[in-house]
Enzyme design. Structure first.
Site, short mmCIF file in Angstrom:
data_model
loop_
_atom_site.label_atom_id
_atom_site.label_comp_id
_atom_site.label_asym_id
_atom_site.label_seq_id
_atom_site.Cartn_x
_atom_site.Cartn_y
_atom_site.Cartn_z
N GLU A 135 -12.09 -118.07 57.59
CA GLU A 135 -11.11 -118.19 56.53
C GLU A 135 -10.86 -116.81 55.93
OE1 GLU A 135 -12.32 -121.21 53.75
OE2 GLU A 135 -12.29 -122.78 55.28
N GLY A 139 -15.60 -114.81 56.65
CA GLY A 139 -15.61 -114.50 58.07
C GLY A 139 -17.03 -114.59 58.59
N THR A 178 -7.20 -117.65 67.09
CA THR A 178 -6.59 -117.42 68.40
C THR A 178 -5.88 -118.68 68.84
OG1 THR A 178 -8.36 -115.88 68.99
CG2 THR A 178 -7.06 -116.79 70.79
N GLU A 382 -16.23 -113.74 67.42
CA GLU A 382 -17.42 -114.56 67.64
C GLU A 382 -18.65 -113.99 66.93
OE1 GLU A 382 -16.75 -117.27 68.76
OE2 GLU A 382 -15.38 -117.23 70.45
#
Length: 402
Positions: A135, A139, A178, A382
């Site tokens: 958000e 993060g 993404t 990630e």
């Protein structure tokens, strides 16, 4: 300069089926992806047609159960497929990794009824997924997310058109998504309880849900063909049948998905690094200075040797972690190590590739400048590499004392 075609990576694959699978991927790469990669990235074109082809070829659900349309492939094989795709175009390799990440929650924690209803289309029916955890204000600290899902037991589910008696209404904003705005489904982590990790629940949200909208895609330094956007949830109503796992289990589901997703990023990083090395070798053996190829000069030969060594070490590290996962053994620490090492290696290798090409490497006439820009994002997504070091250290020395 004479052309020097890159030699395919010699892979240790466990079965003949896996070898045929990699051969299929290489054929798709050579025919459909590589020839248009530079042009489409420069134009910011997302190759949805390639993802449709990959789905039709059985390549979007490789690590999942064939009962629901998956490929029954171990991670050891799936990750090497990702590497092959990313070496041709990171937008494609990373896109497949994100799609697999979006399928993880339902495949691992959904009920049999949920899996039978949704997974076939997700794994082999042409759908494309996205994963919604980060958000604008959370993060790395994902447990502090603010997007809320509130029960509305008396509402009518507009997403299903039927009386639900137990819908959820989701409100909030997700960031750095993404496939944001183009995905057919989103795995969404939202707060259904109190503060912290225990108050988070996972949901499967259709891409066309009423109240769901996407902001304009971010203007990124690399991966221009892959849309990354904020998603706004303005009272998005989903039935309780689209809740994945138990209430409050969402953060554990998210961490489980990220362990696997980090291996996907590691494999993509090695793919980009391999592509950069191939370009550097082709240039170094074809470019002449002082009457001989520049590959004859020791300083450059040692640079190429170091690049190749980092790639081989990274590949061995991500495959070792994948084999632990395939054996059902803990692999979280090894996944963090693989993500950390492989993405740092990709940044170093692509930077060195630009240096090998000299002034040409700094131009868009050669792809190494694109590889360098793309490698940077892999150190961030990630979980940043600083977060990976924290994860590894906790496994080694235990939690931090306060």
């Amino acid at each position: 300069m004479p052309d020097r075609a890159p030699q395919p990576v010699e892979r240790q694959l466990p079965t003949e089926e896996a070898r045929d699978l990699v051969a299929l991927v290489r054929d798709i790469v050579q025919r459909e992806i590589a020839p248009r990669a530079a042009e489409q990235e420069d134009a910011g074109h997302f190759p949805r047609e390639i993802f449709t082809l990959l789905s039709e070829s059985g390549l979007l659900g490789l690590p999942y159960d064939s009962e629901f349309g998956g490929g029954d492939q171990p991670y050891e094989v799936y990750l090497q497929v990702l590497e092959e795709l990313a070496s041709a175009r990171l937008t494609v390799g990373l896109g497949v990794s994100v799609h697999s990440l979006a399928c993880h929650a339902l495949a691992g924690y959904g009920t049999k009824e949920q899996q039978a209803e949704h997974l076939p289309a997700m794994l082999g029916g042409g759908l494309l997924g996205a994963y919604c955890l980060s958000e604008p204000s959370s993060g790395s600290d994902a447990a502090s997310l603010r997007t809320k899902a509130v029960r509305d037991d008396g509402g009518t589910s507009r997403s299903s058109g039927a009386e639900s008696g137990g819908d959820w209404v989701i409100t909030g904003t997700k960031a750095w998504i993404t496939h944001g705005g183009i995905a057919d489904f989103y795995t969404v982590l939202a707060r259904t309880g109190g503060e912290g990790a225990r108050g988070i629940t996972a949901f499967l949200v259709p891409g066309d849900a009423e109240g769901l909208s996407a902001a304009a895609p971010e203007k990124k330094m690399g991966m221009k063909g892959s849309p990354t956007a904020q998603l706004h949830f303005d009272g998005v109503r989903v039935p309780d049948a689209r809740r994945i796992g138990e209430e409050g289990q969402g953060f554990a589901i998210a961490l489980s998905a990220l362990d696997s997703g980090r291996l996907g990023i590691a494999a993509c990083a090695i793919g980009v690094a391999q592509a950069a090395l191939d370009e550097a070798l082709a240039y170094a053996t074809g470019r002449e200075q002082f009457g001989r190829p520049i590959a004859d000069f020791q300083g450059l030969r040692f640079m190429l040797a170091d690049m190749a060594t980092q790639i081989e070490a990274g590949r061995a590290l991500y495959l070792a972690a994948a084999r632990l996962r395939d054996a059902g053994r803990p692999f979280s620490r090894q996944a963090a190590m693989a993500k950390l090492f492989c993405t740092d290696a990709a940044m170093k290798v692509t930077t060195d590739a630009v240096q090998v090409l000299g002034g040409y490497g700094y131009t868009a006439d050669f792809p190494v400048e694109r590889f360098m820009r793309e490698a940077k994002v892999l150190q961030i997504v990630e979980g940043t590499n600083q977060i990976q070091r924290m994860v590894i250290a906790r496994h080694l020395a235990g939690p931090e004392t306060r």
